[in-house]
Scaffold this motif. Structure first.
Motif, PDB file in Angstrom:
ATOM      1  N   GLY A   7       0.808  -1.201   0.000  1.00 55.57           N
ATOM      2  CA  GLY A   7       0.000   0.000   0.000  1.00 55.57           C
ATOM      3  C   GLY A   7       0.848   1.260   0.000  1.00 55.57           C
ATOM      4  O   GLY A   7       1.837   1.372  -0.742  1.00 55.57           O
ATOM      5  N   LEU A   8       0.493   2.197   0.834  1.00 54.24           N
ATOM      6  CA  LEU A   8       1.194   3.485   0.845  1.00 54.24           C
ATOM      7  C   LEU A   8       2.646   3.377   1.296  1.00 54.24           C
ATOM      8  O   LEU A   8       3.410   4.333   1.160  1.00 54.24           O
ATOM      9  N   SER A   9       3.008   2.215   1.864  1.00 55.38           N
ATOM     10  CA  SER A   9       4.400   2.057   2.310  1.00 55.38           C
ATOM     11  C   SER A   9       5.360   1.769   1.165  1.00 55.38           C
ATOM     12  O   SER A   9       6.574   1.782   1.350  1.00 55.38           O
ATOM     13  N   ARG A  10       4.813   1.475   0.013  1.00 54.55           N
ATOM     14  CA  ARG A  10       5.686   1.215  -1.139  1.00 54.55           C
ATOM     15  C   ARG A  10       6.261   2.528  -1.673  1.00 54.55           C
ATOM     16  O   ARG A  10       5.630   3.576  -1.571  1.00 54.55           O
ATOM     17  N   ALA A  29      -1.735  12.597   2.872  1.00 56.01           N
ATOM     18  CA  ALA A  29      -2.894  11.858   2.351  1.00 56.01           C
ATOM     19  C   ALA A  29      -4.113  12.129   3.227  1.00 56.01           C
ATOM     20  O   ALA A  29      -5.247  12.227   2.742  1.00 56.01           O
ATOM     21  N   ALA A  30      -3.869  12.262   4.524  1.00 51.44           N
ATOM     22  CA  ALA A  30      -4.988  12.541   5.439  1.00 51.44           C
ATOM     23  C   ALA A  30      -5.646  13.869   5.095  1.00 51.44           C
ATOM     24  O   ALA A  30      -6.852  14.059   5.316  1.00 51.44           O
ATOM     25  N   SER A  31      -4.890  14.775   4.514  1.00 47.79           N
ATOM     26  CA  SER A  31      -5.466  16.080   4.155  1.00 47.79           C
ATOM     27  C   SER A  31      -6.537  15.925   3.073  1.00 47.79           C
ATOM     28  O   SER A  31      -7.337  16.830   2.856  1.00 47.79           O
ATOM     29  N   MET A  32      -6.563  14.772   2.407  1.00 48.79           N
ATOM     30  CA  MET A  32      -7.598  14.536   1.396  1.00 48.79           C
ATOM     31  C   MET A  32      -8.829  13.885   2.021  1.00 48.79           C
ATOM     32  O   MET A  32      -9.763  13.509   1.311  1.00 48.79           O
ATOM     33  N   GLY A  33      -8.774  13.701   3.355  1.00 51.76           N
ATOM     34  CA  GLY A  33      -9.950  13.186   4.041  1.00 51.76           C
ATOM     35  C   GLY A  33      -9.949  11.683   4.247  1.00 51.76           C
ATOM     36  O   GLY A  33     -10.954  11.131   4.701  1.00 51.76           O
ATOM     37  N   TYR A  34      -8.849  11.021   3.894  1.00 47.94           N
ATOM     38  CA  TYR A  34      -8.799   9.574   4.126  1.00 47.94           C
ATOM     39  C   TYR A  34      -8.572   9.293   5.608  1.00 47.94           C
ATOM     40  O   TYR A  34      -7.780   9.976   6.275  1.00 47.94           O
ATOM     41  N   SER A  35      -9.245   8.250   6.125  1.00 47.41           N
ATOM     42  CA  SER A  35      -9.024   7.841   7.508  1.00 47.41           C
ATOM     43  C   SER A  35      -7.726   7.043   7.589  1.00 47.41           C
ATOM     44  O   SER A  35      -7.225   6.534   6.580  1.00 47.41           O
ATOM     45  N   ARG A  36      -7.217   6.919   8.791  1.00 43.37           N
ATOM     46  CA  ARG A  36      -6.005   6.120   8.997  1.00 43.37           C
ATOM     47  C   ARG A  36      -6.245   4.670   8.556  1.00 43.37           C
ATOM     48  O   ARG A  36      -5.389   4.014   7.976  1.00 43.37           O
ATOM     49  N   LYS A  37      -7.486   4.192   8.847  1.00 45.19           N
ATOM     50  CA  LYS A  37      -7.846   2.813   8.475  1.00 45.19           C
ATOM     51  C   LYS A  37      -7.778   2.651   6.942  1.00 45.19           C
ATOM     52  O   LYS A  37      -7.256   1.660   6.426  1.00 45.19           O
ATOM     53  N   ALA A  38      -8.301   3.637   6.232  1.00 46.62           N
ATOM     54  CA  ALA A  38      -8.279   3.551   4.771  1.00 46.62           C
ATOM     55  C   ALA A  38      -6.840   3.554   4.258  1.00 46.62           C
ATOM     56  O   ALA A  38      -6.486   2.810   3.335  1.00 46.62           O
ATOM     57  N   LEU A  39      -6.020   4.376   4.878  1.00 44.65           N
ATOM     58  CA  LEU A  39      -4.631   4.503   4.397  1.00 44.65           C
ATOM     59  C   LEU A  39      -3.786   3.272   4.715  1.00 44.65           C
ATOM     60  O   LEU A  39      -2.684   3.130   4.189  1.00 44.65           O
TER      61      LEU A  39
END
Ligand code: FES
Length: 566
Positions: A7-10, A29-39
């Motif tokens: 995921g985002l760790s790549r 990425a959180a600034s786009m409204g994604y939750s930590r769970k989603a990320l």
């Protein structure tokens, strides 16, 4: 912090502190409204090729939403990103000049951004090849999702769709059969829905080849752009991409000697676009698989044309889909195919065929014992005019012209063609061969679809419908005629084509697969001494193309993008 490399760790940005890079990425990425769970979920990248310049991709926004739905339902995070988008009629000098740019852009974004799998949304002629070239080089598990073909529309008793009908009407207009007013009315009736050209042109052919290679389910090659099935296929593409994260099938597993040979068989049996040969060669080349024109010719002798679609036949892509599509075609070709190639689900080709519906409409997809032609749609030609090869689409040509020896009338590039082709004093007869040179991949023209040289107006008015025409460029997959293409080496690379002059005699023999320039070697040596290559462009993309582009027989790819990088 743990580094799962998912995921985002790549592919973290390099600040010299990996944990900080991940921290920064998540907070942005959180600034786009994604939750930590989603990320924390695996990521599916979606190559978004919507563009106001690309009518064939008009439906990409809703396809993208359907892909996202599939990705989310399967438990991953969809992240769409824009790439270059190429529409055939929207670019100068030709969209082909930018196919490799789109491939380079897409490869870079697939490789550089964090994603575990991808969905590539393409459709118009150069987009699917560019995306498959990119996927092959990045080797990221990727689902190909095409926008699908447009629907043909009824107009005053006939069906019309881009772009065979565009060419047919334009040829009639040039011949004086169709008035100025009428050609204006038809203009608004040729492309009336979203989607790619509605015939077996380059876009449709490439969709069928992508399915044969395993990059999409077989029926996804032909479902119309406006059909609700297309949206369900988009949703499935999203789900499939998520499946690839746990059951990876990489492009390098799909593009093999066997699958490329299957794709060549399909190309031949479709009576498909000559452009698809250049594109398939480029895609295969990215995976280190060579397409050999002599092998193509051998396959062509034992592969019948089975599909009755324009430009070689009568139907439209919607008819092909309703007739059973790729499942029905591959079932018919079964004994000629390598059945152990796989698709993104890991299913063999045999399993894919068996899983499909048994229905077939024989009006569109013929039986092996009643083919449209017992041999394939393309032949390769070699000889003193084409030492490395050339192509003729015999399924769209006039058999009476297959054995021709004649005087040639030569045009030295597109400007010369435009200046003289319709001149009343042009010295030309219906028996002559028209030759256009200096329009190959190395030239500023960029190997355009200009190989369908117009019949000189004065001959068209006299009723001439076809003449032998030759060039080092391409023709539209929707075009027809006795047209030799992709002459290699091209004139600008020092090929013999560059030495041809009006009045020379040229011999075409489809029977012998020959293309010869009947001029004494001493005379050719004299002309060669006076020959000079085109000037090197001063900067930018044109300069890179000039320095790196390969010949048509190598897919017109850029040398440094191939696996060996040379
Ligand atoms: Fe896009 Fe024909 S113009 S497919």
């Amino acid at each position: 912090m743990t580094d799962t490399q998912k995921g985002l760790s790549r592919n973290v940005a390099n600040y010299g502190d990996r944990d900080f890079a991940l921290y920064l990425r998540r907070s942005f990425a959180a600034s786009m409204g994604y939750s930590r769970k989603a990320l924390q979920k695996p990521v599916v990248g979606i190559a978004d090729t919507a563009s106001d310049y690309n009518n064939c991709h008009r439906s990409v926004p809703e396809l993208k939403e359907a892909v996202k739905r599939g990705v989310l339902a399967a438990g991953a995070l969809p992240l769409a990103f824009p790439t270059v988008s190429l529409c055939e009629p929207s670019l100068t000098p030709t969209s082909m000049h930018y196919r490799n740019l789109m491939a380079l852009d897409t490869e870079a974004m697939l490789s550089a951004q964090p994603m575990d799998a991808a969905v590539l949304i393409g459709g118009c002629d150069k987009t699917v090849p560019a995306q498959l070239m990119a996927a092959a080089s990045a080797d990221v598990p990727s689902v190909m999702l095409v926008t699908g073909p447009m629907l043909a529309q009824r107009f005053e008793g006939e069906r019309l769709a881009a772009c065979t009908d565009c060419r047919r009407y334009w040829a009639r207009y040039r011949a004086g059969d169709v008035s100025e007013q009428r050609i204006g009315e038809i203009e608004g009736k040729l492309a009336t829905t979203s989607g790619t050209c509605g015939v077996m042109g380059t876009a449709s052919t490439m969709a069928c080849l992508a399915a044969t290679l395993g990059f999409m389910p077989l029926m996804a090659a032909s479902a119309p752009a406006v059909h609700s099935d297309r949206l369900r296929m988009a949703e499935e593409a999203g789900e499939l991409a998520v499946r690839l994260i746990t059951h990876p099938v990489k492009p390098s597993q799909l593009i093999t000697e066997k699958s490329v040979e299957n794709a060549l068989r399909v190309l031949l049996s479709l009576g498909g676009s000559t452009n698809a040969l250049v594109h398939l060669t480029a895609i295969a080349g990215r995976a280190g698989v060579k397409v050999d024109l002599r092998r193509l010719d051998a396959l062509s002798e034992e592969t019948p044309v089975l599909v009755d679609l324009k430009p070689t036949g009568e139907g439209y892509m919607e008819d092909f889909h309703a007739a059973g599509g790729m499942v029905a075609l591959l079932r018919e070709l079964r004994d000629l195919l390598h059945l152990d190639t796989i698709d993104l689900y890991g299913r063999t080709l045999a399993e894919q065929i068996d899983a499909g519906t048994p229905f077939v409409d024989r009006a569109i997809i013929r039986a092996r014992n009643a083919p449209i032609s017992p041999v394939g749609g393309l032949v390769s030609l070699f000889g003193s005019l084409a030492p490395d090869g050339a192509i003729l689409k015999r399924s769209a040509a006039t058999p009476a012209l297959f054995e021709t020896e004649a005087r040639c009338v030569v045009f030295d590039g597109l400007a010369d063609l435009a200046d003289r082709i319709d001149a009343e004093d042009l010295d030309v007869t219906p028996q002559d061969i028209l030759i256009l040179k200096n329009v190959g991949p190395l030239t500023p023209a960029g190997m355009p679809e200009a190989g369908y040289l117009p019949i000189p107006k004065k001959l068209a008015r006299a009723g001439v419908k076809d003449m032998v025409r030759m060039s080092d460029c391409r023709m539209s997959g929707t075009a027809f005629g006795t047209i030799v293409l992709h002459i290699t080496p091209e004139a600008a690379a020092g090929g013999p084509l560059g030495l041809v002059e009006t009045g020379d005699r040229v011999r075409l023999s489809v029977k012998e697969r020959r293309l010869d320039l009947l001029v004494e070697e001493a005379e050719l040596a004299r002309r060669r001494a006076a020959w000079a290559p085109p000037p090197r462009p001063r900067r930018g993309w044109d300069r890179l193309v000039y320095d790196q582009v390969l010949q048509a027989t190598e897919g017109a790819d850029l040398a440094f993008l191939r696996p060996d990088g040379e």
